[in-house]
Design a protein around this motif. Structure first.
Motif, PDB file in Angstrom:
ATOM      1  N   PRO A 144       0.743  -1.110  -0.031  1.00  0.00           N
ATOM      2  CA  PRO A 144       0.063  -0.010   0.145  1.00  0.00           C
ATOM      3  C   PRO A 144       0.843   1.186  -0.026  1.00  0.00           C
ATOM      4  O   PRO A 144       1.813   1.222   0.715  1.00  0.00           O
ATOM      5  N   LEU A 145       0.257   2.364  -0.680  1.00  0.00           N
ATOM      6  CA  LEU A 145       0.933   3.667  -0.788  1.00  0.00           C
ATOM      7  C   LEU A 145       0.005   4.463   0.103  1.00  0.00           C
ATOM      8  O   LEU A 145      -0.873   4.450  -0.040  1.00  0.00           O
ATOM      9  N   ILE A 146       0.703   5.326   0.996  1.00  0.00           N
ATOM     10  CA  ILE A 146      -0.337   6.137   1.893  1.00  0.00           C
ATOM     11  C   ILE A 146       0.033   7.555   1.159  1.00  0.00           C
ATOM     12  O   ILE A 146       1.188   7.918   0.961  1.00  0.00           O
ATOM     13  N   LEU A 147      -1.138   8.480   1.043  1.00  0.00           N
ATOM     14  CA  LEU A 147      -0.745   9.669   0.557  1.00  0.00           C
ATOM     15  C   LEU A 147      -1.261  10.506   1.715  1.00  0.00           C
ATOM     16  O   LEU A 147      -2.447  10.694   2.318  1.00  0.00           O
ATOM     17  N   CYS A 148      -0.213  11.408   2.160  1.00  0.00           N
ATOM     18  CA  CYS A 148      -0.485  12.323   3.398  1.00  0.00           C
ATOM     19  C   CYS A 148      -1.114  13.569   2.981  1.00  0.00           C
ATOM     20  O   CYS A 148      -0.497  14.525   2.073  1.00  0.00           O
ATOM     21  N   LEU A 149      -2.607  13.775   2.951  1.00  0.00           N
ATOM     22  CA  LEU A 149      -2.971  14.899   2.376  1.00  0.00           C
ATOM     23  C   LEU A 149      -3.256  16.334   3.426  1.00  0.00           C
ATOM     24  O   LEU A 149      -3.764  15.888   4.471  1.00  0.00           O
ATOM     25  N   GLU A 150      -2.489  17.052   2.998  1.00  0.00           N
ATOM     26  CA  GLU A 150      -2.630  18.272   4.079  1.00  0.00           C
ATOM     27  C   GLU A 150      -3.431  19.365   3.400  1.00  0.00           C
ATOM     28  O   GLU A 150      -3.100  20.174   2.361  1.00  0.00           O
ATOM     29  N   ASN A 151      -4.710  19.705   3.624  1.00  0.00           N
ATOM     30  CA  ASN A 151      -5.998  20.010   2.821  1.00  0.00           C
ATOM     31  C   ASN A 151      -6.276  21.579   3.275  1.00  0.00           C
ATOM     32  O   ASN A 151      -6.485  21.595   4.708  1.00  0.00           O
ATOM     33  N   HIS A 152      -5.748  22.526   2.531  1.00  0.00           N
ATOM     34  CA  HIS A 152      -5.915  24.026   3.082  1.00  0.00           C
ATOM     35  C   HIS A 152      -6.944  24.555   1.907  1.00  0.00           C
ATOM     36  O   HIS A 152      -7.013  26.036   1.926  1.00  0.00           O
TER      37      HIS A 152
END
Length: 923
Positions: free
Chosen positions: A390-398
């Motif tokens: 699995p690939l983890i996408l760290c979304l820092e959403n602004h």
């Protein structure tokens, strides 16, 4: 030493000539005395003499006929009891054992090279006695000559018995691609000049001589003759012994040898007869088969069915940056490079962009922007090229809700079914495993409360970029208000976050009580370091159940990297690295993730997964329940070291030296360096041995660094980093990499690696960990009292068997140390090498065996066949102690199929699977 080092030693005659010229050697006695004497071989080659001496000249000599064996290293009682033992180099010491009473003459040469010359020459003399000269005359490397002759003839199309110099240069370059053309051409011209020859064409003899000079590695020649029984080739049996005893190969047969010969022997004659010449042996040692990295680890080799929190995960920080954190450009190539390198966790900082298209960059800074959609496209294309896990996408959403809708559409449309959307069940105690999540993309981000039914809600903002801009701005004091900023979140986007919900970390007690396995906290490096120092045990226990992500301190505006091992040792799984910044820290990260097929996941040590084990990362000594290992590394030589980039001052000269570094828990961190070899980057000889104690092998890494010694500042030449668990024992070549991780062409380090669990040699009170410990000083495993009576009672009964097992193991290992010493070997040796060293001593004067191995028992017994010399009596007693230690153990777990090969050599006797060294670990 009196020997000109310029003379290339690559045949026995070179050694004999050097010995007739003589050398100064130090003669060692059992008290602390050391005498400087000049040793030489009589021209008739019948005896070895030394001067000056107080004895009559007849007494100051040893007849070659009376020599029983020549032993390398400091492996006699005289050496072991000499007060200067620790100062004597293992690689420069050797002993001559002679006479009916097995007396020893113990010598130390000024360099390892000189010691090798004497050992090689003397062993040859013992084998051939007065026929030595005829033997040398008759066998001047026929296999090499016939092979070079064939090569020359192929190039000499007009049968002129000469080829043009440029053709000769190309031919040698083809055989040894690391050589520089200029150097080869110069050799031919020097040769022609010495012969006063006009014209520049090259004859067959000249071609052979230049090849001999430039392409023979003396250190490989010295190794070759140790196994060739003084022939000019290895036959299939010699090679079997080398593969088994030195390279640690299991299940070796003559077919194994033939395969090696057919693959690497350049001469037709050698391939036909099943002989391996020096050149074939060199080819084999430089091939991928003798790479230091264990091929088993080149593909996924660990259990991938444990919960996600039990693995280290290869992670990148601000993946979109390709230079620094504050002003640098952003580019999709950052994602491509990281994903191709096996990274399994990438970061996306998303902000509102123009034309209703969200963009990625570090907010509050001057980094440039890339369109969100194009990044998701690239991720979709490269997500699983290096790994299926699995690939983890760290979304820092602004983003505003309006642009969050666009984000959601892009994610659904481009990534589709790859996104993992099954929510965990409340009763789940652990995350799913990498195997269950193959081919899936996990989104890490904020999530709305489960009871929120509206199409959007509010969450607290996570903003790592803001921390940095505060550090950068002068008036940051006013900005740091404590009330967390609230931002709106679209429910559709929130629903895409399942197993990696971002939450704030408060403290360990709160987490143990309330945190869910699918909730993930991010720790700023400074805070994580504080946790590691103040609550090391809690941090490790926390990470048994939860994923922890550590990101670099906002102070690192230059994108420098933290040391990932500071956090791996606490069990932190996701340590975010600035992939764009090369150097030691990135070397450690790349090296570490090599050990499981570069899949981006590495199973953490059991001591960090088991609920009952207790481990504190800051341990300054050995780890309870883990058997420490000793790593012995000999740096032998280097090949084709390039000039360091950007060093103009010294012209083309390289003065290399090697650092061996151990990275691991604090107790294991260590480094040692070789001396500098001046003005030789082409084929420097180091010949230096080092020893390191490794207390937690599963977390240790070894890094080899080659530097150019320069008074202005040492320059980096190349490095290679490898996890301890991936090292292969024996003689190995290491391919060096540049600062940015590219392979340096033909640049190699030649080393010997051995792993044992005891030091040997030296005075018993100086043996450190290997001291033959009396029971008083032994460390026994202890139990932690839990104050739960029922549990404590049960575990109390385990204390005695644990003590007995420890005694058994210690006694066994001590018996092995003394058995090795009696066989004349150092602690680095394995049991197979002991039997090999012993075998020549087992026959009496009329070739009648004095001792025979009886193979009918599960563990072979030594049986007497008559009166034994004192030396052998000690060996038998010591061997019995080793085998008695074995008998008390359930041997069923070992493959005891003893090859009945007594006829060949006693050496192939101890089939590789009885690795007594490993017994300690299984206890």
């Amino acid at each position: 030493s009196s020997m000109p080092t310029e003379k290339k030693i690559s045949r026995v005659s070179d050694c004999i000539n050097a010995m007739v010229d003589g050398s100064e050697l130090k003669k060692v006695r059992s008290n602390s005395r050391v005498y400087h004497r000049y040793f030489l071989l009589d021209a008739d080659m019948q005896s070895l003499r030394w001067e000056p001496t107080k004895k009559e000249s007849e007494k100051a000599k040893i007849d070659v006929k009376s020599i029983k064996e020549v032993r390398t290293g400091k492996n006699t009682d005289t050496f072991r009891t000499n007060g200067t033992y620790d100062q004597i180099s293992e690689d420069c010491a050797f002993s001559i054992i002679f006479g009916e009473n097995y007396e020893s003459l113990d010598l130390v040469a000024n360099t390892a090279d000189v010691a090798n010359i004497w050992v090689t020459g003397l062993r040859y003399l013992i084998s051939y006695g007065k026929h030595t000269l005829n033997m040398i005359e008759s066998s001047q490397n026929n296999l090499r000559s016939s092979w070079l002759s064939d090569l020359f003839d192929e190039d000499d199309v007009n049968h002129n018995k000469q080829i043009a110099i440029y053709a000769a240069v190309q031919l040698i370059k083809k055989l040894n691609p690391g050589l520089k053309n200029v150097k080869i051409e110069l050799k031919f011209k020097e040769l022609h000049k010495a012969q006063d020859k006009s014209g520049s064409d090259v004859t067959k003899e000249e071609f052979a001589e230049v090849f001999h000079d430039l392409c023979t590695r003396p250190e490989i020649y010295f190794l070759f003759v140790q196994f060739s029984s003084n022939k000019e080739f290895l036959d299939t049996k010699d090679l079997m012994i080398f593969l088994e005893a030195e390279q640690g190969m299991a299940q070796v047969s003559e077919d194994t040898s033939l395969n090696v010969i057919h693959k690497y022997e350049p001469s037709k004659e050698g391939r036909l007869k099943g002989w391996l010449s020096l050149d074939g042996f060199s080819n084999y040692l430089m091939s991928a088969e003798c790479h230091i990295f264990d091929p088993e680890h080149k593909s996924v080799c660990q259990d991938m069915n444990q919960p996600l929190s039990h693995y280290y995960i290869n992670a990148s920080h601000n993946t979109y940056l390709i230079e620094d954190q504050f002003r640098g450009p952003s580019d999709v190539t950052g994602y491509i490079r990281a994903l191709k390198m096996g990274c399994r966790c990438v970061e996306l900082d998303v902000w509102d962009g123009s034309d209703n298209e969200p963009v990625i960059y570090t907010g509050h800074t001057m980094t440039s922007q890339i369109v969100f959609r194009s990044v998701i496209d690239v991720i979709n294309k490269y997500a699983f090229v290096a790994s299926e896990f699995p690939l983890i996408l760290c979304l820092e959403n602004h983003c505003s809700v309006k642009q969050q809708k666009v984000m959601f559409q892009h994610l659904k449309k481009i990534l589709g079914d790859r996104i993992h959307v099954d929510s965990p069940k409340l009763e789940d105690c652990y995350l799913p495993s990498p195997s269950e999540l193959k081919g899936k993309i996990l989104l890490k981000g904020k999530k709305l409360d489960t009871n929120c039914t509206a199409s959007e809600g509010e969450v607290t903002d996570e903003d790592e970029g803001a921390e940095m801009s505060q550090r950068m701005s002068i008036e940051s004091t006013e900005q740091q208000t404590n009330a967390p900023k609230k931002i709106p979140l679209l429910k559709d986007l929130s629903d895409l976050v399942t197993l990696c919900k971002s939450v704030e970390f408060k403290d360990f007690p709160t987490s143990f009580q309330k945190q869910k396995p699918w909730e993930l906290c991010s720790f700023n490096e400074v805070f994580a370091t504080r946790c590691a120092c103040d609550f090391p045990g809690d941090f490790v226990n926390y990470n048994k159940k939860f994923l922890a992500r550590v990101y670099p301190s906002p102070m690192r505006i230059d994108s420098s990297n933290m040391n990932p091992q500071d956090f791996w040792k606490c069990g932190c799984q996701i340590v975010a690295m600035n992939y764009q910044t090369p150097g030691l820290m990135m070397d450690l990260n790349i090296g570490w993730f090599r050990q499981n097929g570069n899949s981006g996941y590495v199973l953490r040590p059991a001591i960090m997964r088991e609920q009952v084990s207790y481990f504190s990362a800051n341990t300054k000594d050995s780890v309870p329940g883990v058997s420490p290992q000793l790593l012995h590394i000999k740096i032998i030589s280097g090949q084709n070291f390039p000039k360091p980039k950007g060093s103009g001052a010294k012209g083309d000269v390289v003065d290399p030296y090697v650092y061996v570094e151990i990275h691991g828990i604090p107790a294991d961190c260590a480094e040692q360096r070789t001396k500098t070899v001046h003005q030789n980057g082409d084929n420097p000889l180091f010949d230096e041995s080092f020893e390191f104690q490794i207390n937690l092998p599963e977390l240790a890494m070894v890094r080899f660094v080659v530097l150019d010694d320069d008074y202005i500042g040492d320059e980096f030449i190349g490095q290679y980093t490898i996890p301890f668990e991936c090292l292969q024992p024996g003689f190995r070549h290491i391919p060096l990499q540049s600062l940015t991780g590219e392979l340096l062409p033909h640049t190699l380090l030649f080393v010997h690696v051995a792993i044992t669990n005891r030091r040997g040699g030296g005075k018993p009170h100086k043996r450190g960990l290997s001291v033959r410990k009396g029971k008083k000083s032994r460390e026994y495993a202890s139990m932690r009292v839990l104050q739960i009576k029922a549990v404590d009672e049960v575990f109390k009964t385990a204390l005695l068997p644990l003590r007995e097992a420890t005694d058994l193991r210690e006694n066994m290992q001590n018996a092995i140390v003394s058995f090795k010493e009696l066989c004349g070997l150092s602690a680095v040796a394995n049991l197979k090498q002991c039997i090999l060293a012993l075998s020549p001593r087992l026959t009496g004067p009329d070739n009648i065996p004095l001792l025979v191995f009886n193979l009918s028992d599960p563990y072979p017994n030594l049986e007497l066949q008559g009166l034994l010399p004192e030396v052998l009596k000690k060996v038998v007693i010591s061997y019995d102690m080793v085998s008695n230690g074995q008998k008390k153990q359930p041997i069923t777990s070992y493959n005891m199929d003893m090859p009945k090969l007594l006829g060949n050599r006693v050496g192939t006797l101890l089939s590789n699977t009885i690795n007594v060294e490993k017994l300690s670990c299984s206890l």
